[in-house]
Design a protein around this motif. Structure first.
Motif, PDB file in Angstrom:
ATOM      1  N   ARG A  38     -29.789  13.347  26.754  1.00  0.00           N
ATOM      2  CA  ARG A  38     -28.723  13.475  27.753  1.00  0.00           C
ATOM      3  C   ARG A  38     -28.473  12.160  28.482  1.00  0.00           C
ATOM      4  N   ALA A  39     -29.539  11.438  28.817  1.00  0.00           N
ATOM      5  CA  ALA A  39     -29.363  10.168  29.522  1.00  0.00           C
ATOM      6  C   ALA A  39     -28.562   9.185  28.678  1.00  0.00           C
ATOM      7  N   ALA A  40     -28.840   9.155  27.372  1.00  0.00           N
ATOM      8  CA  ALA A  40     -28.125   8.232  26.488  1.00  0.00           C
ATOM      9  C   ALA A  40     -26.636   8.566  26.445  1.00  0.00           C
ATOM     10  N   ASP A  41     -26.306   9.859  26.420  1.00  0.00           N
ATOM     11  CA  ASP A  41     -24.900  10.258  26.401  1.00  0.00           C
ATOM     12  C   ASP A  41     -24.221   9.905  27.720  1.00  0.00           C
ATOM     13  N   LEU A  42     -24.913  10.107  28.830  1.00  0.00           N
ATOM     14  CA  LEU A  42     -24.347   9.739  30.128  1.00  0.00           C
ATOM     15  C   LEU A  42     -24.108   8.232  30.208  1.00  0.00           C
ATOM     16  N   GLU A  43     -25.045   7.453  29.700  1.00  0.00           N
ATOM     17  CA  GLU A  43     -24.878   6.000  29.704  1.00  0.00           C
ATOM     18  C   GLU A  43     -23.687   5.588  28.842  1.00  0.00           C
ATOM     19  N   ARG A  44     -23.545   6.220  27.680  1.00  0.00           N
ATOM     20  CA  ARG A  44     -22.414   5.913  26.794  1.00  0.00           C
ATOM     21  C   ARG A  44     -21.094   6.200  27.483  1.00  0.00           C
ATOM     22  N   ARG A  45     -21.003   7.368  28.092  1.00  0.00           N
ATOM     23  CA  ARG A  45     -19.757   7.762  28.741  1.00  0.00           C
ATOM     24  C   ARG A  45     -19.463   6.889  29.953  1.00  0.00           C
ATOM     25  N   ALA A  46     -20.502   6.570  30.714  1.00  0.00           N
ATOM     26  CA  ALA A  46     -20.300   5.737  31.902  1.00  0.00           C
ATOM     27  C   ALA A  46     -19.814   4.345  31.513  1.00  0.00           C
ATOM     28  N   ALA A  47     -20.375   3.790  30.440  1.00  0.00           N
ATOM     29  CA  ALA A  47     -19.941   2.471  29.978  1.00  0.00           C
ATOM     30  C   ALA A  47     -18.469   2.496  29.578  1.00  0.00           C
ATOM     31  N   LEU A  48     -18.049   3.557  28.903  1.00  0.00           N
ATOM     32  CA  LEU A  48     -16.642   3.691  28.532  1.00  0.00           C
ATOM     33  C   LEU A  48     -15.777   3.918  29.767  1.00  0.00           C
ATOM     34  N   GLY A  49     -16.281   4.728  30.691  1.00  0.00           N
ATOM     35  CA  GLY A  49     -15.482   5.111  31.852  1.00  0.00           C
ATOM     36  C   GLY A  49     -15.127   3.960  32.773  1.00  0.00           C
ATOM     37  N   VAL A  50     -16.029   2.983  32.911  1.00  0.00           N
ATOM     38  CA  VAL A  50     -15.775   1.881  33.849  1.00  0.00           C
ATOM     39  C   VAL A  50     -15.310   0.613  33.141  1.00  0.00           C
ATOM     40  N   SER A  51     -15.030   0.685  31.846  1.00  0.00           N
ATOM     41  CA  SER A  51     -14.779  -0.530  31.071  1.00  0.00           C
ATOM     42  C   SER A  51     -13.456  -1.209  31.402  1.00  0.00           C
ATOM     43  N   HIS A  52     -12.500  -0.480  31.970  1.00  0.00           N
ATOM     44  CA  HIS A  52     -11.178  -1.069  32.214  1.00  0.00           C
ATOM     45  C   HIS A  52     -11.263  -2.337  33.057  1.00  0.00           C
ATOM     46  N   VAL A  53     -12.163  -2.347  34.031  1.00  0.00           N
ATOM     47  CA  VAL A  53     -12.243  -3.492  34.939  1.00  0.00           C
ATOM     48  C   VAL A  53     -12.619  -4.768  34.197  1.00  0.00           C
ATOM     49  N   LEU A  54     -13.410  -4.670  33.128  1.00  0.00           N
ATOM     50  CA  LEU A  54     -13.772  -5.861  32.365  1.00  0.00           C
ATOM     51  C   LEU A  54     -12.542  -6.478  31.713  1.00  0.00           C
ATOM     52  N   TYR A  55     -11.693  -5.638  31.154  1.00  0.00           N
ATOM     53  CA  TYR A  55     -10.489  -6.128  30.492  1.00  0.00           C
ATOM     54  C   TYR A  55      -9.476  -6.630  31.520  1.00  0.00           C
ATOM     55  N   GLU A  56      -9.417  -5.960  32.645  1.00  0.00           N
ATOM     56  CA  GLU A  56      -8.425  -6.288  33.669  1.00  0.00           C
ATOM     57  C   GLU A  56      -8.738  -7.610  34.364  1.00  0.00           C
ATOM     58  N   LYS A  57     -10.024  -7.888  34.602  1.00  0.00           N
ATOM     59  CA  LYS A  57     -10.388  -9.017  35.453  1.00  0.00           C
ATOM     60  C   LYS A  57     -11.027 -10.189  34.715  1.00  0.00           C
ATOM     61  N   SER A  58     -11.204 -10.096  33.411  1.00  0.00           N
ATOM     62  CA  SER A  58     -11.820 -11.205  32.683  1.00  0.00           C
ATOM     63  C   SER A  58     -10.908 -12.425  32.694  1.00  0.00           C
ATOM     64  N   PRO A  59     -11.385 -13.570  33.162  1.00  0.00           N
ATOM     65  CA  PRO A  59     -10.542 -14.774  33.238  1.00  0.00           C
ATOM     66  C   PRO A  59     -10.051 -15.205  31.862  1.00  0.00           C
TER      67      PRO A  59
END
Length: 448
Positions: free
Chosen positions: A1-22
């Motif tokens: 369960r922890a691995a699935d939560l980590e996978r989903r959390a990584a996907l869920g917050v990923s937009h900021v990396l694409y939005e703010k990467s110089p």
């Protein structure tokens, strides 16, 4: 369960990396990847995961060894974005802050002089242009020397020393917590803050081998409230740092193994203010073109009408579907959602009400539309788009930014952030409403 939560959390917050990467995520990954050899050396020295360290470099500095979080090098600085106090007090790094500040000012002055010379080099006056070109030969050399001098007095600006500092921190934190995930999470929030949150959690819920996924997802305003309050009080995205590191690790993997997929994701992530087009790409998601298509979808269960929201904690804005008459249909046609989107709305509203002491309703202002309705909306709503709208797929709804009080507003914000961290939704602030789009990860809510 922890691995699935980590996978989903990584996907869920990923937009900021694409939005703010110089310069964009691909350019940031390219800059970061060039330090891979140094990362592996530091990781080996401190027995930590090089992939994790590389992801942290992408997240912290986007591979830029000179970057400062602000104007003062007392703040997080260098490739590993280490605070001056942490560098000297915990990691034993050399940091002469006074000289580092002085050299930083001189570097900034030189950068400004270079910018002026570049402008003058385009002058129509030959003498001014010649002088500027001569300066452009001299100044960059001077700037490089200043940067080298700063790296000598402040090791955070020396890439190898900075990476060694990052590795040393992770080694120290790993020994302290006994877990890689907790060590990584502490890099942004600090060891003491994380220890306090863990202690607060264990005060209410005894747990021996407590991982960060459990600490984060099992803390809320309704359960393990003190731990949640401590994490939320940090206020600088510290609580989601581990998820963003895991998202960055995925970016670096794609950069090496599937650059076309990374470019595809970058395009989808850049299409809107959220990652809604990653959830439902236009090329794979047919919008409803006309009222008849919405009616047919209601008939076959592709869409479900909004039920009375009072039992769940939401109300339907009476103006929803107000342009329907222009299309010769009833407003009720535009009060529907995909089953998983409706389940998400009901779950979200009910949880907000529970956190708010069983009181209050969220006001839903918009749900499904069709292309014809969307075109009508363009004439009266400056927030409407002529491009692909997720409202025309039934996966999006809007909630009015008008609350019964601060507690309801805070409860709603908690649910938005928690469901985003589960990759169930993404959301954007609009002047009068919160725009929410639901992903396929919402499927389990259909069984509640």
């Amino acid at each position: 369960r922890a691995a699935d939560l980590e996978r989903r959390a990584a996907l869920g917050v990923s937009h900021v990396l694409y939005e703010k990467s110089p310069g964009g995520i691909v350019a940031s990954a390219r800059r970061t990847e060039r330090w891979r050899e140094e990362v592996e050396s530091a990781a080996g020295e401190h027995d930590v995961d090089p992939g994790l360290m590389e992801a942290m470099v992408l997240l912290e500095s986007a591979g830029r060894p000179e970057v400062i979080a602000g104007d003062d090098p007392e703040a997080a600085s260098g490739l590993a974005q280490i605070l001056a106090g942490t560098a000297t007090d915990l990691l034993g790094m050399k940091v002469d802050l006074a000289r580092s500040r002085a050299l930083t000012r001189r570097i900034a002055e030189t950068e400004a002089a270079i910018a002026r010379s570049k402008k003058r080099s385009r002058s129509e006056e030959p003498k001014a242009r010649t002088e500027a070109l001569m300066e452009l030969r001299r100044l960059p050399v001077h700037e490089r020397r200043l940067r080298a001098r700063r790296a000598a007095v402040d090791e955070r600006f020396d890439p190898e020393a900075a990476l060694d500092g990052m590795g040393a921190y992770l080694e120290i934190a790993g020994e302290r917590f006994g877990r890689e995930d907790l060590a990584t999470a502490s890099y942004h929030m600090g060891i003491g803050n994380l220890e306090n949150a863990i202690a607060a959690y264990r005060e209410e819920t005894p747990a021996d081998d407590l991982g960060y996924a459990r600490l984060f997802f099992d803390s809320s305003p309704l359960r393990n409230e003190e731990a949640w309050a401590l994490l939320a009080s940090l206020g600088d995205d510290s609580s989601t740092y581990l998820w963003r590191v895991l998202a960055a690790e995925r970016v670096m993997d794609l950069y090496r193994d599937d650059r076309d997929e990374l470019a595809r994701l970058a395009e989808l992530q850049g299409a809107k203010a959220t990652q809604e087009e990653v959830f439902h790409p236009e090329s794979e998601t047919a919008p409803f073109a006309a009222p008849g298509d919405v009616q047919a979808a209601l008939g076959d269960g592709t869409l479900l009408p909004l039920p009375d929201g009072e039992p769940y904690g939401y109300a339907v804005d009476p103006g929803m579907g107000e342009l329907a008459a222009k299309l010769g249909v009833e407003p009720s046609l535009y009060r529907a959602l995909r089953p998983e989107a409706l389940a998400t709305l009901i779950y979200m509203a009910a949880r907000v009400r529970a956190i708010n002491g069983g009181k209050g309703e969220l006001t839903v202002t918009s749900t499904v539309r069709d292309d014809r309705y969307q075109r009508e909306l363009l004439g009266v709503n400056d927030q409407a788009t002529a491009a692909y709208s997720l409202h025309t797929t039934g996966y999006s709804f809007d909630v009015l930014r008008d609350y019964s009080g601060d507690r309801q507003a805070e409860a709603f914000q908690f649910m938005l952030d928690r469901l985003r961290a589960l990759d169930v939704i993404d959301y954007a602030y609009e002047p009068e409403a919160i725009h929410v789009t639901v992903s396929d990860e919402a499927g389990p809510l259909l069984d509640l």
